[in-house]
Motif scaffolding. Structure first.
Motif, mmCIF file in Angstrom:
data_model
loop_
_atom_site.group_PDB
_atom_site.id
_atom_site.type_symbol
_atom_site.label_atom_id
_atom_site.label_comp_id
_atom_site.label_asym_id
_atom_site.label_seq_id
_atom_site.Cartn_x
_atom_site.Cartn_y
_atom_site.Cartn_z
ATOM 1 N N UNK A 83 0.980 -1.016 -0.015
ATOM 2 C CA UNK A 83 0.127 -0.011 -0.252
ATOM 3 C C UNK A 83 0.941 1.211 -0.057
ATOM 4 N N UNK A 84 2.074 1.207 0.575
ATOM 5 C CA UNK A 84 2.971 2.482 0.625
ATOM 6 C C UNK A 84 3.467 2.534 -0.604
ATOM 7 N N UNK A 85 4.113 1.316 -1.233
ATOM 8 C CA UNK A 85 4.491 1.626 -2.252
ATOM 9 C C UNK A 85 3.484 1.953 -3.435
ATOM 10 N N UNK A 86 2.441 1.412 -3.542
ATOM 11 C CA UNK A 86 1.317 1.804 -4.106
ATOM 12 C C UNK A 86 0.883 3.195 -4.292
ATOM 13 N N UNK A 87 1.216 4.036 -3.214
ATOM 14 C CA UNK A 87 0.990 5.201 -3.155
ATOM 15 C C UNK A 87 1.613 6.019 -4.437
ATOM 16 N N UNK A 88 2.575 5.687 -4.852
ATOM 17 C CA UNK A 88 2.927 6.212 -6.292
ATOM 18 C C UNK A 88 1.954 6.179 -7.264
ATOM 19 N N UNK A 89 1.253 4.844 -7.349
ATOM 20 C CA UNK A 89 0.456 4.477 -8.407
ATOM 21 C C UNK A 89 -0.852 5.133 -8.055
ATOM 22 N N UNK A 90 -1.245 5.297 -6.698
ATOM 23 C CA UNK A 90 -2.506 6.029 -6.319
ATOM 24 C C UNK A 90 -2.386 7.769 -6.710
ATOM 25 N N UNK A 91 -0.948 8.118 -6.448
ATOM 26 C CA UNK A 91 -0.712 9.601 -6.718
ATOM 27 C C UNK A 91 -1.072 9.550 -8.120
ATOM 28 N N UNK A 92 -0.510 8.699 -9.085
ATOM 29 C CA UNK A 92 -0.482 8.988 -10.619
ATOM 30 C C UNK A 92 -2.077 8.748 -10.959
ATOM 31 N N UNK A 93 -2.712 7.872 -10.507
ATOM 32 C CA UNK A 93 -3.976 7.225 -10.673
ATOM 33 C C UNK A 93 -5.093 8.688 -10.327
ATOM 34 N N UNK A 106 -2.125 5.198 -16.162
ATOM 35 C CA UNK A 106 -2.079 3.911 -16.711
ATOM 36 C C UNK A 106 -1.231 2.761 -16.213
ATOM 37 N N UNK A 107 0.163 3.198 -16.243
ATOM 38 C CA UNK A 107 1.053 2.098 -15.624
ATOM 39 C C UNK A 107 0.796 1.842 -14.337
ATOM 40 N N UNK A 108 0.423 3.033 -13.627
ATOM 41 C CA UNK A 108 0.268 3.107 -12.050
ATOM 42 C C UNK A 108 -0.972 1.991 -11.738
ATOM 43 N N UNK A 109 -1.871 2.178 -12.633
ATOM 44 C CA UNK A 109 -3.188 1.187 -12.427
ATOM 45 C C UNK A 109 -2.668 -0.301 -12.368
ATOM 46 N N UNK A 110 -1.764 -0.588 -13.495
ATOM 47 C CA UNK A 110 -1.330 -2.194 -13.328
ATOM 48 C C UNK A 110 -0.463 -2.203 -12.273
ATOM 49 N N UNK A 147 -0.218 -1.042 -9.571
ATOM 50 C CA UNK A 147 -0.965 -1.169 -8.100
ATOM 51 C C UNK A 147 -1.882 -2.296 -8.017
ATOM 52 N N UNK A 148 -2.402 -2.779 -8.894
ATOM 53 C CA UNK A 148 -3.058 -4.037 -8.760
ATOM 54 C C UNK A 148 -2.025 -5.544 -8.565
ATOM 55 N N UNK A 149 -1.127 -5.101 -9.432
ATOM 56 C CA UNK A 149 0.100 -6.460 -9.258
ATOM 57 C C UNK A 149 0.515 -6.219 -7.939
ATOM 58 N N UNK A 150 0.950 -5.080 -7.348
ATOM 59 C CA UNK A 150 1.416 -5.019 -5.923
ATOM 60 C C UNK A 150 0.643 -5.673 -4.921
ATOM 61 N N UNK A 151 -0.652 -5.041 -5.064
ATOM 62 C CA UNK A 151 -1.504 -5.596 -3.867
ATOM 63 C C UNK A 151 -1.829 -6.961 -3.906
ATOM 64 N N UNK A 152 -2.119 -7.491 -5.184
ATOM 65 C CA UNK A 152 -2.290 -8.909 -5.229
ATOM 66 C C UNK A 152 -1.115 -9.791 -4.877
ATOM 67 N N UNK A 153 0.048 -9.163 -5.646
ATOM 68 C CA UNK A 153 1.319 -10.136 -4.931
ATOM 69 C C UNK A 153 1.653 -9.957 -3.583
ATOM 70 N N UNK A 154 1.291 -9.010 -2.813
ATOM 71 C CA UNK A 154 1.537 -8.837 -1.661
ATOM 72 C C UNK A 154 0.502 -9.604 -0.527
ATOM 73 N N UNK A 155 -0.559 -9.570 -1.075
ATOM 74 C CA UNK A 155 -2.009 -10.303 -0.283
ATOM 75 C C UNK A 155 -1.520 -11.571 -0.259
ATOM 76 N N UNK A 195 2.969 0.063 -19.779
ATOM 77 C CA UNK A 195 1.963 -0.065 -18.564
ATOM 78 C C UNK A 195 2.356 -1.375 -18.063
ATOM 79 N N UNK A 196 2.100 -2.378 -18.721
ATOM 80 C CA UNK A 196 2.248 -3.668 -18.121
ATOM 81 C C UNK A 196 3.992 -4.042 -17.843
ATOM 82 N N UNK A 197 4.738 -3.831 -18.308
ATOM 83 C CA UNK A 197 6.087 -3.869 -18.051
ATOM 84 C C UNK A 197 6.404 -3.144 -16.521
ATOM 85 N N UNK A 198 6.004 -2.028 -16.645
ATOM 86 C CA UNK A 198 6.154 -1.251 -15.259
ATOM 87 C C UNK A 198 5.378 -1.801 -14.078
ATOM 88 N N UNK A 199 4.046 -2.244 -14.531
ATOM 89 C CA UNK A 199 3.360 -3.158 -13.367
ATOM 90 C C UNK A 199 4.106 -4.272 -12.722
#
Length: 449
Positions: A156-166, A282-286, A288-296, A344-348
């Motif tokens: 969630x902290x790392x995903x803040x970058x994605x949230x910010x860009x989204x 766009x890259x941030x959406x991908x 964020x989804x992958x970070x949260x899924x992999x972390x859970x 976007x996918x590569x960044x994700x």
């Protein structure tokens, strides 16, 4: 005599953690930390949003904009080494307020005097003030979560970058187009001040990590009785060294995205300025989804007995290899929307390294050394941002077309990240290094369902 246990009385059923802390409160305070990180990344990302208006108003070249981006990461890297000192000198409560106020102040000089020199100085100051923030934010979040369950709060902290860009970057793009780039900076300064007010009225330390000047009678301080490990032993461990190389290479990609992605979409792929600012997400959406899924998945599998190496090293490293392959193919793509999708996918896939590698590195050091260890780890990570934005500007200026220059830069970033991921796959093992560096460590909390 048979003793029966009321399942409703268990800490889990009552919404309490292993040490009796409120899980609702823990996640609420984690959300407050994430919100500060969103502001943190918006302060970084705003340069990418306003890059083209700045170039037009101040007559700057691509190399100059890239130089500004890289100079930010110079002081950002230096600032990261002060995380451990701040954690000793001040409580988390006041150190994070101090940093947030500095970020807000750094937004304002360009509003008053717009010049290339002021731009450089304000970004240098911002970088120095943001340098310690990541380690302190992770330390604060980890104080509310046991070691085996830290991947999700880290994500969630790392995903803040994605949230910010989204959420924030498109808003900043609208403000920039509608009211001018100065109002984008003013908005960020105001957001930082509002956060400080909320933080001071709500924050308290959690029970899992002793922090700075915490009272000796506090739960965190009393829990942290493990002997310290020599710093040089931590920094020379194979998990730390190869992990730092991986996150540094991926952060180079992140820094280029922060500095250049809207310009790539506008100059390289032909989208409008407003479209480019909005597509920043766009890259941030991908990611964020992958970070949260992999972390859970990581937290759940570790709780069931899976190895930390497999879930916090192998899985994200393979993701970086996938990213490297996709970015390597980018120069051969001629369709703009396909190029956006590949990037976007590569960044994700690459972004999954941040929460998982941070958790792996935090695992190998005693709790009292978490802030210092992560401070150095994340400062090394920021070296990628020191080099990559300026190098990208040079490549774009030298290329036949902007599209070719940006695509080549992303290709190089993909190759470097893939090589570093292979090194981590071969050498990194947090469980091995934890056993060697922390022979007196207690059993990992939170590792049972």
């Amino acid at each position: 005599m048979t003793v029966t246990t009321d399942p409703e009385a268990s800490p889990t059923r009552r919404g309490l953690g292993p040490r009796g802390e409120s899980r609702t409160g823990a996640w609420g305070l984690t959300a407050l930390l994430v919100s500060l990180y969103v502001i943190n990344y918006a302060d970084k990302a705003v340069l990418g949003i306003i890059a083209q208006p700045l170039r037009e108003e101040l007559g700057l070249s691509s190399s100059q904009i890239g130089l500004v981006g890289s100079l930010f990461f110079l002081t950002f890297t230096i600032g990261g080494f002060f995380a451990g000192l701040l954690n000793r000198w001040m409580t988390l409560r006041w150190s994070l307020v101090l940093l947030a106020l500095c970020w807000a102040a750094a937004m304002l000089p360009m509003v008053v005097v717009a010049s290339f020199a002021v731009l450089i100085l304000s970004r240098l100051f911002l970088g120095l003030a943001e340098g310690p923030s990541s380690a302190l934010l992770h330390t604060a979040a980890y104080s509310w979560h046991p070691p085996a369950r830290r991947a999700l709060p880290g994500a969630l902290l790392a995903g803040a970058a994605s949230i910010s860009k989204i959420a924030i970057a498109p808003l900043l793009a609208v403000i920039t187009v509608g009211f001018g780039w100065r109002w984008a900076l003013i908005s960020l300064a105001a957001g930082g001040l509002v956060w400080c007010v909320v933080w001071l009225s709500t924050w308290r330390n959690g029970p899992y990590i002793a922090s700075g000047k915490a009272s000796n009678d506090s739960p965190a301080a009393s829990a942290d009785t493990e002997p310290a490990t020599p710093w040089i032993s931590i920094f020379r461990s194979r998990t730390f060294v190869t992990g730092a190389l991986v996150v540094m290479s991926v952060y180079a990609l992140v820094s280029v995205v922060l500095t250049w992605l809207p310009s790539y979409f506008e100059e390289g792929l032909g989208y409008s300025r407003l479209q480019s600012g909005s597509m920043f997400a766009f890259p941030s959406i991908v990611g964020l989804v992958l970070m949260v899924l992999s972390s859970i998945t990581s937290d759940r599998m570790i709780s069931k007995g899976a190895t930390s190496r497999m879930l916090r090293i192998v899985v994200p490293s393979v993701g970086v290899l996938v990213s490297g392959v996709l970015l390597f193919l980018l120069p051969s793509v001629g369709t703009p929307i396909v190029a956006v999708a590949i990037l976007s996918i590569g960044y994700g896939f690459a972004a999954t390294v941040f929460p998982l590698f941070n958790a792996a590195v935090a695992e190998i050091c005693p709790p009292r050394q978490t802030a210092g260890t992560l401070g150095v780890f994340l400062a090394i990570m920021a070296i990628g941002g020191l080099v990559a934005p300026y190098a990208t500007g040079v490549i774009v200026d030298a290329a036949a077309t902007p599209a070719e220059g940006y695509a080549t830069a992303f290709q190089v970033l993909g190759i470097v990240a893939a090589v570093c991921a292979v090194l981590a796959l071969v050498f990194a093992d947090p469980e091995r290094d934890r056993a060697r560096l922390r022979p007196h460590a207690p059993a990992v909390e939170g590792a049972t369902p």
